[in-house]
Design a protein around this motif. Structure first.
Motif, PDB file in Angstrom:
ATOM      1  N   ALA A 174     -24.909  -0.198   0.743  1.00  0.00           N
ATOM      2  CA  ALA A 174     -24.304   0.939   0.498  1.00  0.00           C
ATOM      3  C   ALA A 174     -24.975   2.117   0.967  1.00  0.00           C
ATOM      4  N   THR A 175     -26.199   2.135   1.062  1.00  0.00           N
ATOM      5  CA  THR A 175     -27.089   3.238   1.907  1.00  0.00           C
ATOM      6  C   THR A 175     -26.728   3.415   3.403  1.00  0.00           C
ATOM      7  N   THR A 176     -26.670   2.152   4.035  1.00  0.00           N
ATOM      8  CA  THR A 176     -26.169   1.804   5.518  1.00  0.00           C
ATOM      9  C   THR A 176     -24.829   2.813   5.588  1.00  0.00           C
ATOM     10  N   ILE A 177     -23.855   2.713   4.755  1.00  0.00           N
ATOM     11  CA  ILE A 177     -22.627   3.603   4.842  1.00  0.00           C
ATOM     12  C   ILE A 177     -22.958   4.899   4.697  1.00  0.00           C
ATOM     13  N   VAL A 178     -23.566   5.301   3.797  1.00  0.00           N
ATOM     14  CA  VAL A 178     -23.774   6.560   3.284  1.00  0.00           C
ATOM     15  C   VAL A 178     -24.568   7.537   4.577  1.00  0.00           C
ATOM     16  N   ALA A 179     -25.484   6.468   4.953  1.00  0.00           N
ATOM     17  CA  ALA A 179     -26.558   7.073   5.881  1.00  0.00           C
ATOM     18  C   ALA A 179     -25.669   7.471   7.484  1.00  0.00           C
ATOM     19  N   PHE A 180     -24.743   6.457   7.653  1.00  0.00           N
ATOM     20  CA  PHE A 180     -23.893   6.709   8.770  1.00  0.00           C
ATOM     21  C   PHE A 180     -23.083   8.046   8.785  1.00  0.00           C
ATOM     22  N   ILE A 181     -22.740   8.230   7.491  1.00  0.00           N
ATOM     23  CA  ILE A 181     -21.822   9.516   7.291  1.00  0.00           C
ATOM     24  C   ILE A 181     -22.565  10.711   7.411  1.00  0.00           C
ATOM     25  N   MET A 182     -23.923  10.660   6.629  1.00  0.00           N
ATOM     26  CA  MET A 182     -24.914  11.839   6.581  1.00  0.00           C
ATOM     27  C   MET A 182     -25.591  11.997   8.090  1.00  0.00           C
TER      28      MET A 182
ATOM     29  N   LEU B  79     -21.419   2.946  -4.542  1.00  0.00           N
ATOM     30  CA  LEU B  79     -20.555   3.913  -3.720  1.00  0.00           C
ATOM     31  C   LEU B  79     -19.957   4.881  -4.589  1.00  0.00           C
ATOM     32  N   SER B  80     -19.464   4.240  -5.748  1.00  0.00           N
ATOM     33  CA  SER B  80     -18.706   4.771  -6.572  1.00  0.00           C
ATOM     34  C   SER B  80     -19.339   6.431  -6.850  1.00  0.00           C
ATOM     35  N   VAL B  81     -20.635   6.381  -6.841  1.00  0.00           N
ATOM     36  CA  VAL B  81     -21.292   7.750  -7.161  1.00  0.00           C
ATOM     37  C   VAL B  81     -21.692   8.276  -5.809  1.00  0.00           C
TER      38      VAL B  81
ATOM     39  N   LEU C 143     -35.357   7.440  -0.302  1.00  0.00           N
ATOM     40  CA  LEU C 143     -34.889   6.265  -0.007  1.00  0.00           C
ATOM     41  C   LEU C 143     -35.817   4.981  -0.369  1.00  0.00           C
ATOM     42  N   MET C 144     -37.284   5.327   0.165  1.00  0.00           N
ATOM     43  CA  MET C 144     -38.239   4.313  -0.207  1.00  0.00           C
ATOM     44  C   MET C 144     -38.499   4.094  -1.727  1.00  0.00           C
ATOM     45  N   ILE C 145     -38.619   5.422  -2.521  1.00  0.00           N
ATOM     46  CA  ILE C 145     -38.842   5.246  -3.731  1.00  0.00           C
ATOM     47  C   ILE C 145     -37.656   4.500  -4.554  1.00  0.00           C
ATOM     48  N   ASP C 146     -36.257   4.735  -3.891  1.00  0.00           N
ATOM     49  CA  ASP C 146     -35.121   4.016  -4.597  1.00  0.00           C
ATOM     50  C   ASP C 146     -35.571   2.521  -4.332  1.00  0.00           C
ATOM     51  N   THR C 147     -35.802   2.099  -3.176  1.00  0.00           N
ATOM     52  CA  THR C 147     -36.067   0.849  -2.709  1.00  0.00           C
ATOM     53  C   THR C 147     -37.168   0.304  -3.976  1.00  0.00           C
ATOM     54  N   LEU C 148     -38.205   1.157  -3.875  1.00  0.00           N
ATOM     55  CA  LEU C 148     -39.465   0.392  -4.770  1.00  0.00           C
ATOM     56  C   LEU C 148     -38.686   0.196  -6.163  1.00  0.00           C
ATOM     57  N   LEU C 149     -38.106   1.048  -6.646  1.00  0.00           N
ATOM     58  CA  LEU C 149     -37.290   1.174  -8.046  1.00  0.00           C
ATOM     59  C   LEU C 149     -36.280  -0.057  -8.258  1.00  0.00           C
TER      60      LEU C 149
ATOM     61  N   LEU D 222     -25.629   7.364  18.498  1.00  0.00           N
ATOM     62  CA  LEU D 222     -26.868   6.561  18.004  1.00  0.00           C
ATOM     63  C   LEU D 222     -26.843   6.133  16.734  1.00  0.00           C
ATOM     64  N   SER D 223     -26.448   7.278  15.624  1.00  0.00           N
ATOM     65  CA  SER D 223     -26.234   6.706  14.324  1.00  0.00           C
ATOM     66  C   SER D 223     -25.143   5.617  14.000  1.00  0.00           C
ATOM     67  N   ILE D 224     -24.198   5.711  14.654  1.00  0.00           N
ATOM     68  CA  ILE D 224     -23.246   4.453  14.718  1.00  0.00           C
ATOM     69  C   ILE D 224     -23.925   3.382  14.854  1.00  0.00           C
ATOM     70  N   GLY D 225     -24.726   3.468  16.212  1.00  0.00           N
ATOM     71  CA  GLY D 225     -25.463   2.169  16.613  1.00  0.00           C
ATOM     72  C   GLY D 225     -26.186   1.679  15.711  1.00  0.00           C
ATOM     73  N   VAL D 226     -27.118   2.347  15.147  1.00  0.00           N
ATOM     74  CA  VAL D 226     -27.945   2.117  14.047  1.00  0.00           C
ATOM     75  C   VAL D 226     -27.408   1.156  12.930  1.00  0.00           C
ATOM     76  N   SER D 227     -26.300   1.831  12.488  1.00  0.00           N
ATOM     77  CA  SER D 227     -25.629   1.176  11.469  1.00  0.00           C
ATOM     78  C   SER D 227     -24.918  -0.021  11.727  1.00  0.00           C
ATOM     79  N   VAL D 228     -24.629  -0.264  13.209  1.00  0.00           N
ATOM     80  CA  VAL D 228     -24.099  -1.489  13.552  1.00  0.00           C
ATOM     81  C   VAL D 228     -25.213  -2.503  13.581  1.00  0.00           C
ATOM     82  N   TYR D 229     -26.162  -2.264  14.033  1.00  0.00           N
ATOM     83  CA  TYR D 229     -27.526  -2.895  13.842  1.00  0.00           C
ATOM     84  C   TYR D 229     -27.655  -3.750  12.720  1.00  0.00           C
ATOM     85  N   GLN D 230     -27.585  -2.644  11.636  1.00  0.00           N
ATOM     86  CA  GLN D 230     -27.973  -2.823  10.184  1.00  0.00           C
ATOM     87  C   GLN D 230     -26.827  -4.099   9.899  1.00  0.00           C
TER      88      GLN D 230
END
Length: 457
Positions: free
Chosen positions: A55-63, A136-138, A34-40, A255-263
């Motif tokens: 988008a990664t917040t949504i995917v990270a919530f599911i993961m 998100l399409s991918v 994720l950090m590499i993607d952010t840098l790129l 807890l994961s949902i909470g992190v997403s809500v914070y975001q």
């Protein structure tokens, strides 16, 4: 020196370290992607970077939910390993796989049908919506492969073979980095896709890791995962497994949902403030992986001990886990302190307002690992001893009844600055610390062989 030698020569510590370092590096490599993607993506500007953050917040919530389910299965499989019950290990593995993949299909379907409505609820910016939907399409296909890989990783972890998963991430990381760059900016062989190129790189990379882990499972020595059950028996076993892991999964998912809500709440701040948090969150997650890995290894060891009914040194081992968790947290704080001086150089193309926001929140993300690490190890140890409901109540009260409403009030009503909005996270951990400590001391002193029998169904 005597303090260090005492722990280094302790067999429980040595076993946990053998389990923990691959777990930590696994998670670190995962966060590095994720950090590499952010840098790129950062040279593309604030809009693409904010789009990737949403988008990664949504995917990270599911993961996060998938990892929670796998963590629950991991505790069940660890007890089976401790009891040397091969049939129980096979049943728990296949039940965990079927449950996790079914959940992945549900979320994939939700994204397929309602992703536009979900994104519209998060942001009203039309240009930002379009970028998020392209990503998100991918990225939504990643969750299907992640479901299987998480259960495979849980199986290897329960067997003590944590290095296998580590090698999988070593394979995935360079593939992700190279392909993401190629698809973001385009080459002679790949189109220029912008921010969606990062999602393409991640999808191809996780597919390669999926193939690697599947091959490793098929070549496990002395373990057969062939299961001769009819559909009715398989459904009954999956139901029992779900009832076993659901409290664990509910706790971690909450807890994961909470992190997403914070975001999502932070997305209501200025775009520079939100981008600052987006930039620092991958580093916070990466730094937190060392304490999380230690907590996971402690839970695995304690679950194996419960399965084998070896409880004579349970209290000593729990105390060791907590003491070393504090030490690891202090080292993480030192890393974040150094990071605060270099983060502007790591991301050189941001606006001045973004750098100001990064400086404002630096004291908060430096102090956060200490209280969060303390609570993390308590939570994992308590879950291993079957006190999942109590852990859930502590987390739910601290996060959902106190901290998240307070954060929403500060941002949406009082229009608070980024400092006070972000300071809610260490506040949440502080109010949970005493209940965790009290419950852990009580649970360890009262745990008996009868409790171990109840957990080893």
């Amino acid at each position: 020196m005597q303090f260090i030698n005492r722990y280094i020569h302790n067999q429980y510590v040595r076993n946990n370290i053998a389990l923990a370092w691959p777990l930590a590096l696994n998670a670190l490599l995962m966060q590095s992607m994720l950090m590499i993607d952010t840098l790129l993506v950062s040279p593309l500007g604030e809009i693409p970077l904010a789009a990737m953050g949403i988008a990664t917040t949504i995917v990270a919530f599911i993961m996060g939910i998938q990892m929670a389910l796998a963590n629950g299965s991991q505790l069940v499989m660890s007890r089976a390993v401790g009891s040397k019950n091969a049939l129980a290990l096979t049943k728990s593995c296949w039940s965990g796989m079927s449950i996790n993949f079914s959940v992945a299909l549900v979320f994939w379907s939700v994204l397929l049908l309602f992703e536009e409505s979900i994104v519209a609820l998060i942001t009203q910016d039309v240009a930002l919506q379009a970028e998020v939907l392209r990503y998100l399409s991918v990225a939504k296909y990643v969750v299907l492969f992640n479901a299987v890989t998480q259960v495979c990783i849980a199986l290897f972890n329960s067997l003590g073979k944590t290095k296998i998963a580590f090698k999988g991430y070593l394979i995935e990381l360079p593939i992700n980095a190279v392909l993401s760059y190629a698809f973001i900016y385009g080459t002679a062989f790949t189109p220029e896709l912008g921010v969606v190129g990062a999602a393409v790189g991640s999808l191809v990379a996780i597919f390669v890791r999926f193939i690697y882990l599947a091959l490793c499972v098929s070549t496990l020595d002395n373990i057969s995962l062939k299961l001769a059950l009819n559909i009715h028996e398989a459904l009954i076993n999956a139901r029992k497994h779900f009832m076993e892991i659901f409290p664990v999964a509910a706790n971690v998912t909450m807890l994961s949902i909470g992190v997403s809500v914070y975001q999502l709440l932070y997305s209501q701040l200025s775009i520079n403030a939100y981008v600052a948090i987006t930039l620092v969150l991958p580093w916070m997650r990466a730094g937190g992986q060392f304490i999380t890995a230690w907590a996971h290894s402690s839970a695995i060891s304690i679950s194996q001990a419960i399965g084998s009914k070896k409880l004579h040194d349970l209290e000593d081992n729990v105390n060791i886990s907590i003491n070393l968790a504090v030490a690891i947290s202090l080292m993480t704080m030192g890393f974040f302190f150094i990071l605060s001086f270099w983060i502007a150089d790591i991301y050189p193309d941001m606006a001045d307002e973004t750098y100001q926001a990064l400086a404002i929140i630096a004291p908060i993300y430096i102090i956060l690992p200490l209280v969060r690490g303390y609570n993390t190890v308590h939570g994992h140890v308590l879950r291993a001893m079957g006190h999942t409901t109590a852990v859930f109540k502590i987390n739910f009260t601290g996060q959902w009844l106190i901290s998240i409403p307070l954060c929403a009030l500060l941002i949406l009503y009082f229009d608070a600055s980024i400092f006070w909005a972000f300071a809610i996270q260490p506040f949440e951990e502080i109010i949970k610390a005493f209940p965790f400590r009290f419950l852990a001391r009580k649970a360890v002193k009262e745990f008996s062989h009868h409790d171990a029998e109840k957990l080893s169904y």
